[in-house]
Design a protein around this motif. Sequence first.
Motif, mmCIF file in Angstrom:
data_model
loop_
_atom_site.group_PDB
_atom_site.id
_atom_site.type_symbol
_atom_site.label_atom_id
_atom_site.label_comp_id
_atom_site.label_asym_id
_atom_site.label_seq_id
_atom_site.Cartn_x
_atom_site.Cartn_y
_atom_site.Cartn_z
ATOM 1 N N LYS A 27 0.834 -1.216 0.000
ATOM 2 C CA LYS A 27 0.000 0.000 0.000
ATOM 3 C C LYS A 27 0.867 1.265 0.000
ATOM 4 N N GLN A 28 0.611 2.125 -0.969
ATOM 5 C CA GLN A 28 1.368 3.375 -1.101
ATOM 6 C C GLN A 28 0.577 4.585 -0.639
ATOM 7 N N ARG A 29 -0.741 4.440 -0.627
ATOM 8 C CA ARG A 29 -1.619 5.569 -0.254
ATOM 9 C C ARG A 29 -2.952 4.998 0.226
ATOM 10 N N ASP A 30 -3.696 5.812 0.944
ATOM 11 C CA ASP A 30 -5.013 5.376 1.429
ATOM 12 C C ASP A 30 -6.151 5.918 0.586
ATOM 13 N N GLU A 31 -5.834 6.944 -0.232
ATOM 14 C CA GLU A 31 -6.885 7.566 -1.040
ATOM 15 C C GLU A 31 -6.423 7.630 -2.484
ATOM 16 N N VAL A 32 -7.352 7.346 -3.387
ATOM 17 C CA VAL A 32 -7.008 7.276 -4.811
ATOM 18 C C VAL A 32 -7.824 8.319 -5.569
ATOM 19 N N PRO A 33 -7.154 9.248 -6.280
ATOM 20 C CA PRO A 33 -7.916 10.252 -7.032
ATOM 21 C C PRO A 33 -8.644 9.625 -8.220
ATOM 22 N N VAL A 34 -9.877 10.036 -8.449
ATOM 23 C CA VAL A 34 -10.651 9.565 -9.611
ATOM 24 C C VAL A 34 -11.197 10.799 -10.327
ATOM 25 N N LEU A 35 -11.491 10.625 -11.614
ATOM 26 C CA LEU A 35 -11.971 11.799 -12.360
ATOM 27 C C LEU A 35 -13.474 11.735 -12.598
ATOM 28 N N GLY A 36 -14.036 12.855 -12.960
ATOM 29 C CA GLY A 36 -15.461 12.934 -13.302
ATOM 30 C C GLY A 36 -15.613 12.554 -14.765
ATOM 31 N N ALA A 55 -11.436 6.350 -0.866
ATOM 32 C CA ALA A 55 -10.567 5.986 0.269
ATOM 33 C C ALA A 55 -10.774 4.509 0.600
ATOM 34 N N LEU A 56 -9.689 3.793 0.859
ATOM 35 C CA LEU A 56 -9.801 2.410 1.342
ATOM 36 C C LEU A 56 -10.523 2.422 2.691
ATOM 37 N N ASN A 57 -11.189 1.314 3.017
ATOM 38 C CA ASN A 57 -11.953 1.317 4.275
ATOM 39 C C ASN A 57 -11.239 0.595 5.427
ATOM 40 N N GLY A 58 -9.988 0.185 5.203
ATOM 41 C CA GLY A 58 -9.204 -0.395 6.302
ATOM 42 C C GLY A 58 -9.514 -1.852 6.587
#
Length: 448
Positions: free
Chosen positions: A141-150, A393-396
Amino acid sequence: MSDTPKIVEMQVIPVAGYDSMLLNIAGAHNCYFTRILLVLKDSAGHTGVGEAPATGVVLKILNDAIPHIVGQEIGIMNQLVSDLHKRDLEENRQPKPVLPGLRPWDLERHHNAVAVLETALLDLMGQFLNQPVAQLLGPGKQRDEVPVLGYLFYIADRQKTDLEYLEGKAQAGQHPWYHLRHQEAMSHEKVVQLAEAAQDKYGFKDFKLKGGVQAGEVEIETVRALKKRFPQARITVDPNASWSLEQAISLCKDMHGILSYVEDPCGAEQGFSGRETLAEFKRATGLPVATNMIANDWRQMSHALQLNAIDIPLADPHYWSMRGANTIGTLCNAWGLTLGCHSNNHFDVSLAMLAHLGAAAPGEITPFDTHWIWQEGQHLTKNPLQIKDGKLALNGLPGLGVELDMDAVGIAHQRYNTLRHKDRDDAIAMQYLIRGWAFDGKRATLVR
Ligand SMILES: O=C([O-])C(=O)C[C@H](O)[C@@H](O)C(=O)[O-]
Ligand SMILES: [Mg+2]
């Protein structure tokens, strides 16, 4: 030797959900979209899930695989996945070599079955190890939140059909997005209005416009209108290779500062492959290029890299597989490219797949595509991930972190069973708008 849980059950469940009349080079989305859920249960009491686009071919490959999977330990998951891959190849069920003229998603079908099996096994393995799937991929895991586009579309007038599109009646207290996503949107103003509603609801920073629908000049004007309204946003357009190289260069060469990158602006033509024409487009315009059409397996990828044809491979885990797409991410990070992700209409298991893929990608990533905003509200899992501030965001939770809502799955499965056309065919709805309409990968959908 090893002592990992055994797979005790494998279910292949095709499901259908509602869609809007979204336009693309292959026609108009029908009122239903279809997917496959692969559900594995193991002797430790865990349930592993994966989601893939639904086609008869993939359903058959997966159903045929059941006796090879049930009874096996999850500890040999790599072998189970590669055995399915070999059987898939041996039985020659893969699409034949890509021919010009095939619809965009035909180019993406191969390996859907292998990818969905791998996902469900990763989900089980994650639960066994008490780790999220993102920790089992590449560098972890490198990040907990992943940007997505519209992800924006032109929307046709569903009232010109007798298909069962939802009308999305405006309701007091409900966000306008849930109404607008079902209404006709063909003008720049209407698309900007959609973007405003999507941005307000989901917090998007970036947008993609699906093109290949109206004349290229009109679509470029829509892009300009979006940029004017959202000056900070990274904006891209994807005509699915329907523009000629010459047209693509002329449409995009003055778009620096407006288009941040361009997706599949042109493709194979006049004896040149799409990899060759994209390399020429890049050289002529200096604009970064994304693709989900010409670098979809390792052989295509190696040619694309040798030609310096692309900057942003949209590595979709539904055909690259989770680990394949993660490997593309590693390659991107090492070679100065940027990982992005393609999507099709999907349910919330796929949403979790995108989140874990993005969370495990090393280095910078391009905000991922997702069609989820067109489906949101039709959940097949309890507590699906949410897009907030333009991020997932991942939910853990361990594994994919999803729990199927079997009542919702049952309803979506019944819906699938009632459909006359179970595989995607966007020509059907399109023919209500233009009689006898037929797909032509080099002509915009409405320019006939
Ligand atoms: O980036 C793409 O090419 C896609 O998202 C493919 C999809 O099939 C899109 O065209 C759609 O949903 O109509
Ligand atoms: Mg694309």
